[in-house]
Design an enzyme around this catalytic site. Sequence first.
Site, short mmCIF file in Angstrom:
data_model
loop_
_atom_site.label_atom_id
_atom_site.label_comp_id
_atom_site.label_asym_id
_atom_site.label_seq_id
_atom_site.Cartn_x
_atom_site.Cartn_y
_atom_site.Cartn_z
CB CYS A 109 43.15 -22.73 -3.17
SG CYS A 109 44.14 -23.31 -4.53
CB CYS B 198 38.61 -20.10 -5.19
SG CYS B 198 36.83 -20.31 -5.25
CB CYS C 3 46.35 -25.62 -5.54
SG CYS C 3 44.96 -24.52 -5.34
#
Length: 136
Positions: A87, A13, A91
Amino acid sequence: MSDTGKPTVLFVCVHNAGRSQMAAGWLRHLAADKVRVLSAGSAPKESINPVAVAAMAEVGIDITGNIPQKLEYETAQESDVIVTMGCGDACPFFPGKRYEDWELTDPAGQPIEVVRQVRDEIKARIETLLGEILPA
């Protein structure tokens, strides 16, 4: 599968201070040593959300010693399952990995009642994930 023969699950996250830490805590608790558990954030905070720590303590899981970690390319590369939690583009994507994006309320700034709901939803998702990645 990692060198240990155990699947590696990475929770990501933004701040690595709430959702991903609670998810890692649940997976360590429910899978014992059958899964390697990692968590990281694209922009980690200095410390874990104290309300997330309190919510997990209510169910007997201690995450107080966890420290938010910066998401590194290598960490994602060595993971078998990557679970993202808001995120977005931060990512990295690796072909052949299993990705899941869990839409969960961000516990930052939320009262304990909301964080408990997030905690319980994460537990249900972890139980489903375990059923899919571990042999019966």
